[in-house]
Design a protein around this motif. Structure first.
Motif, PDB file in Angstrom:
ATOM      1  N   ARG A  59       0.905  -1.253   0.032  1.00 28.46           N
ATOM      2  CA  ARG A  59       0.055  -0.032  -0.011  1.00 28.46           C
ATOM      3  C   ARG A  59       0.882   1.259   0.115  1.00 28.46           C
ATOM      4  O   ARG A  59       1.666   1.177   0.745  1.00 28.46           O
ATOM      5  N   ARG A 116      -4.867  -3.955 -10.772  1.00 27.47           N
ATOM      6  CA  ARG A 116      -5.494  -5.316 -10.825  1.00 27.47           C
ATOM      7  C   ARG A 116      -5.179  -5.931 -12.252  1.00 27.47           C
ATOM      8  O   ARG A 116      -5.029  -7.335 -12.144  1.00 27.47           O
ATOM      9  N   LEU A 119      -7.784  -6.348  -3.619  1.00 25.71           N
ATOM     10  CA  LEU A 119      -7.169  -5.031  -2.839  1.00 25.71           C
ATOM     11  C   LEU A 119      -6.915  -4.104  -4.261  1.00 25.71           C
ATOM     12  O   LEU A 119      -7.265  -2.737  -3.849  1.00 25.71           O
ATOM     13  N   ARG A 175       1.358  -6.985   2.565  1.00 25.53           N
ATOM     14  CA  ARG A 175       0.545  -7.950   2.872  1.00 25.53           C
ATOM     15  C   ARG A 175       0.950  -9.167   1.951  1.00 25.53           C
ATOM     16  O   ARG A 175       1.079  -9.210   0.722  1.00 25.53           O
ATOM     17  N   GLU A 187      -6.853 -12.480  -3.448  1.00 19.89           N
ATOM     18  CA  GLU A 187      -6.677 -11.341  -2.392  1.00 19.89           C
ATOM     19  C   GLU A 187      -6.362 -10.152  -3.184  1.00 19.89           C
ATOM     20  O   GLU A 187      -6.848  -9.085  -2.827  1.00 19.89           O
ATOM     21  N   ALA A 188      -4.919 -10.201  -3.779  1.00 12.78           N
ATOM     22  CA  ALA A 188      -4.441  -9.215  -4.360  1.00 12.78           C
ATOM     23  C   ALA A 188      -5.024  -8.455  -5.218  1.00 12.78           C
ATOM     24  O   ALA A 188      -5.322  -7.293  -5.324  1.00 12.78           O
ATOM     25  N   TRP A 210      -3.095   0.210  -3.630  1.00 14.89           N
ATOM     26  CA  TRP A 210      -2.421  -1.022  -3.656  1.00 14.89           C
ATOM     27  C   TRP A 210      -1.886  -1.404  -4.861  1.00 14.89           C
ATOM     28  O   TRP A 210      -2.199  -1.233  -6.050  1.00 14.89           O
ATOM     29  N   VAL A 231      -0.806 -12.195   0.331  1.00 18.68           N
ATOM     30  CA  VAL A 231      -2.034 -12.792   0.163  1.00 18.68           C
ATOM     31  C   VAL A 231      -2.111 -13.654  -1.019  1.00 18.68           C
ATOM     32  O   VAL A 231      -1.229 -13.514  -1.939  1.00 18.68           O
TER      33      VAL A 231
END
Length: 171
Positions: free
Chosen positions: A32, A132, A126, A116, A122-123, A42, A118
């Motif tokens: 982040r 993404r 976020l 994090r 999950e990535a 993120w 993940v």
């Protein structure tokens, strides 16, 4: 009538950045950022390359400076082109796989508020928008062994291109 500019002798400003799809025990790391707004805070760790620095060397330096890792980037997964904006000139984000050993000490710094480990799903929950899409493309490249050419996270080469557009448009 003037002749067109010689882009070899007088190139436009461009930026080169390197990012890591860092993996450990089936998880990937997302960071982040403190310097971006809440919509795209993120993403993958990395940084911009200084002049006369290779993308691979820039990533090694960025991961050491920003996370305290002493790692060597592995396979090149993707080149993600980004058009210029008011905030930054056009450029390319080179994304490498980085295998991180379990228990590697990590100290987020240099503009990272949080880190994090993940799952890929999950990535992607976020991260938003092109961040993404970039993560999804790089996870596919790592699993499938094929380099990805992206434009703001969207594949630009067949066979990924039509499916990515449909996914982006909700189809």
């Amino acid at each position: 009538m003037s002749s067109p500019p010689d882009l070899f002798k007088d190139p436009p400003p461009r930026r080169k950045a390197s990012l890591a799809l860092a993996t450990c025990d089936g998880l990937i790391v997302v960071i982040r950022r403190t310097y971006w707004g809440p919509i795209s805070e993120w993403g993958l760790p990395g940084g911009s390359a200084a002049a006369n620095t290779t993308a691979r060397d820039a990533l090694t330096l960025a991961l050491h400076d920003k996370l305290g890792w002493r790692v060597t980037p592995g396979r090149l997964l993707a080149a993600d082109d980004a058009p210029g904006t008011e905030r930054a000139p056009e450029g390319t984000n080179w994304v490498y796989h980085v295998a991180v050993e379990p228990g590697t000490p990590t100290t987020p710094a240099g503009g990272y508020a949080e880190l994090r480990w993940v799952s890929p799903e999950e990535a992607c929950a976020l991260a938003v928008n092109h961040e993404r899409l970039r993560i999804e493309g790089c996870v596919r490249a790592l699993a499938g062994g094929r380099f990805r050419e992206l434009l703001l996270g969207i594949p630009t080469t067949y066979p990924d291109y039509p499916a990515a557009l449909m996914a982006r448009d909700g189809g």
